[in-house]
Design a protein around this motif. Structure first.
Motif, PDB file in Angstrom:
ATOM      1  N   LEU A  31       0.811  -1.214   0.000  1.00 44.84           N
ATOM      2  CA  LEU A  31       0.000   0.000   0.000  1.00 44.84           C
ATOM      3  C   LEU A  31       0.853   1.277   0.000  1.00 44.84           C
ATOM      4  N   HIS A  32       2.168   1.111  -0.052  1.00 46.56           N
ATOM      5  CA  HIS A  32       3.113   2.243  -0.055  1.00 46.56           C
ATOM      6  C   HIS A  32       2.952   3.104   1.200  1.00 46.56           C
ATOM      7  N   LEU A  33       2.897   2.427   2.343  1.00 45.56           N
ATOM      8  CA  LEU A  33       2.767   3.095   3.640  1.00 45.56           C
ATOM      9  C   LEU A  33       3.999   2.838   4.487  1.00 45.56           C
ATOM     10  N   ARG A  34       4.155   3.669   5.513  1.00 44.63           N
ATOM     11  CA  ARG A  34       5.232   3.458   6.484  1.00 44.63           C
ATOM     12  C   ARG A  34       4.827   2.344   7.439  1.00 44.63           C
ATOM     13  N   THR A  35       5.811   1.608   7.909  1.00 46.39           N
ATOM     14  CA  THR A  35       5.504   0.607   8.918  1.00 46.39           C
ATOM     15  C   THR A  35       5.194   1.312  10.225  1.00 46.39           C
TER      16      THR A  35
END
Length: 167
Positions: A31-35
């Motif tokens: 989802l192209h998100l930060r962990t």
């Protein structure tokens, strides 16, 4: 997808749900998100494996009422909470919602905001007239989420409280 002031509420597809329960941050990567502090623990993990995934595989079920919805904090670009409807509307037009946030993101208003967004969305769907939720009598934080969203207590059975919106 549903947008609130800080969040994007996103229903997970079956492939995304499988990434969600994997033991890594592959969902965030996809989802192209930060962990972040996302964790999937029991009993939710068993529910997803035993009920959610089989229902998403069955075309008789509407996936929006059976999948996990994640809340993405737009500023942080992280998943901060999740919720789930417990099936399509019944013969009375009732759907039930369940929800939770990760310990590191509690007491930041995410659950209140997520429940508000999902209730607004689901009440716009055909055949939905009422939303219910249950909480343990000792889960005061969950009760406050429902109270802040104008849910009303309508029943108690042993250690469970039952809430409804609109009341």
């Amino acid at each position: 997808m549903v947008s609130t002031s800080r969040l994007t509420l996103r229903p997970l597809t079956l492939p995304e749900l499988r990434l969600h329960i994997a033991d890594s941050y592959r969902l965030e990567q996809a989802l192209h998100l930060r962990t972040g502090p996302r964790v999937v623990t029991e009993p939710l993990l068993s529910i997803i494996r035993a009920y959610t995934i089989p229902r998403l595989l069955d075309p008789r079920y509407d996936p929006l009422y059976h999948t996990i919805w994640v809340a993405i904090d737009e500023e942080r670009q992280q998943i901060v909470a999740e919720a789930k409807f417990k099936g399509e509307p019944d013969e009375t037009g009732t759907v039930e919602i369940g929800y939770g946030t990760y310990p590191a993101r509690q007491r930041q208003g995410y659950m209140t905001e997520m429940v508000a967004g999902l209730v607004e969305w689901v009440l716009q769907q055909p055949d939905v007239l009422r939303v219910t939720a249950d909480t343990d009598v000792e889960n005061v934080a969950s009760q406050r989420v429902l109270e802040k969203n104008q849910f009303h207590l309508f029943d108690r059975f042993e250690n469970m409280l039952w809430w409804e919106y609109p009341g």
